[in-house]
Design an enzyme around this catalytic site. Sequence first.
Site, PDB file in Angstrom:
ATOM      1  CB  CYS A 174      44.465  50.517  24.717  1.00 19.25           C
ATOM      2  SG  CYS A 174      42.627  49.408  24.552  1.00 19.25           S
ATOM      3  CG  HIS A 224      43.301  53.590  21.505  1.00 20.22           C
ATOM      4  ND1 HIS A 224      43.670  52.774  20.296  1.00 20.22           N
ATOM      5  CD2 HIS A 224      42.777  53.563  22.021  1.00 20.22           C
ATOM      6  CE1 HIS A 224      43.019  51.675  20.921  1.00 20.22           C
ATOM      7  NE2 HIS A 224      42.666  51.922  21.822  1.00 20.22           N
ATOM      8  CG  ASN A 266      39.832  50.369  21.379  1.00 20.16           C
ATOM      9  OD1 ASN A 266      40.515  49.688  21.294  1.00 20.16           O
ATOM     10  ND2 ASN A 266      39.309  51.083  22.849  1.00 20.16           N
TER      11      ASN A 266
END
Length: 332
Positions: free
Chosen positions: A120, A253, A283
């Site tokens: 990520c 994030h 996400n």
Amino acid sequence: MIGAAKAGVEVSITGLGVKVPDRIVTNDELSQYVDTSDEWIVERTGIRQRRIASDDEALSDLALPAARDALAQARLAGSDVDLIIVATVTPDMAFPSTSAIVADAIGATDAGAYDLSAGCTGFMYALAQAYAMLAGGLAHRALVIGGDVLSKILDWTDRSTLVLFGDGAGAVVLEAASSQGFLGFELGADGAGGANLWLPGSGSRKFDDPDRFVKMNGREVFKFATRILVQSAEDLLAKCEVTIDDVDVYIPHQANMRIIDHATRKLGVPSDRVVVNVDRYGNTSSGSIPLAMADAVADGRIGPGKLVLMTGMGAGLTWGSALLRWTKEAAA
Ligand code: ACO
């Protein structure tokens, strides 16, 4: 690694585009596949819905429209770009790289193009690399894409991972800027924690069907995330000699609302400066930060002169922060 941008070398973002799949999947819909509930998911994660790619939709189907919008905003043609980096863990296929597919589609015939894998955190790694290539004079106009279609590698019978993720991509154009753009970067990796979030059956070690889905130790990742979001941001702010009060917009994030709340509190960022869209997208891995950036541009929080702090973290385990003075104007 950590570094402040070299004085006098100004590189910034001059174009931004994003793309998510059309299909919206609510928490209630997920409860048809696994034993979960809207109440549990909202309370533990803040996620209300996510976008999920269709069976025939791959990463490049999201990356391309995002790239085209970013190029249009920067008033560039694909052929103007000489570097393309796609940060992803879900490329269309192992090879050719998705960046080569994108390069071909936009007519970037003179571009170096490669995919980058940092979970990520990929978008932050890719930004740092593109910045360094431009600042070092190796490239002049870079297209940086962050995106994932994690729905393709999730176990749709595993409630502990299924509810967390969504699909999406974002693209930015980096160019020499008329005034200060990127101020610095901090990147890191801790392979010792790798097995807390991994895809074991996906490479040369093991390529088995039963292991081709994401596996996660949620509690360990939670502990890592709450620690690293704060530490990485604080280290970079110190390196760049600015304080958290100088930061106009904070883009963490978008993994989980509880993680974002924790980092925000610890860093001391007022909530109106924090960009949150995990409720709508879940996400999206490498797509998370550019998607949030686009939201903040759209709602007016990001504009010329604003100081933007971004921190990503994810599989690896990896992390990365960037500090950017929003410029938008390319150097003449
Ligand atoms: N619905 C209902 N119950 C569930 C679900 C679900 N979707 N998932 C787990 N549970 C159950 C568990 O089985 C457990 O039940 P038990 O007590 O009977 O054993 C109970 O809920 C509690 O489980 P925990 O794992 O302790 O729940 P926790 O409060 O830790 O929340 C969560 C789990 C949301 C996954 C949390 O650990 C977390 O957010 N971790 C970070 C995950 C993350 O962000 N990963 C990605 C980051 S990196 C990247 O972006 C790639």
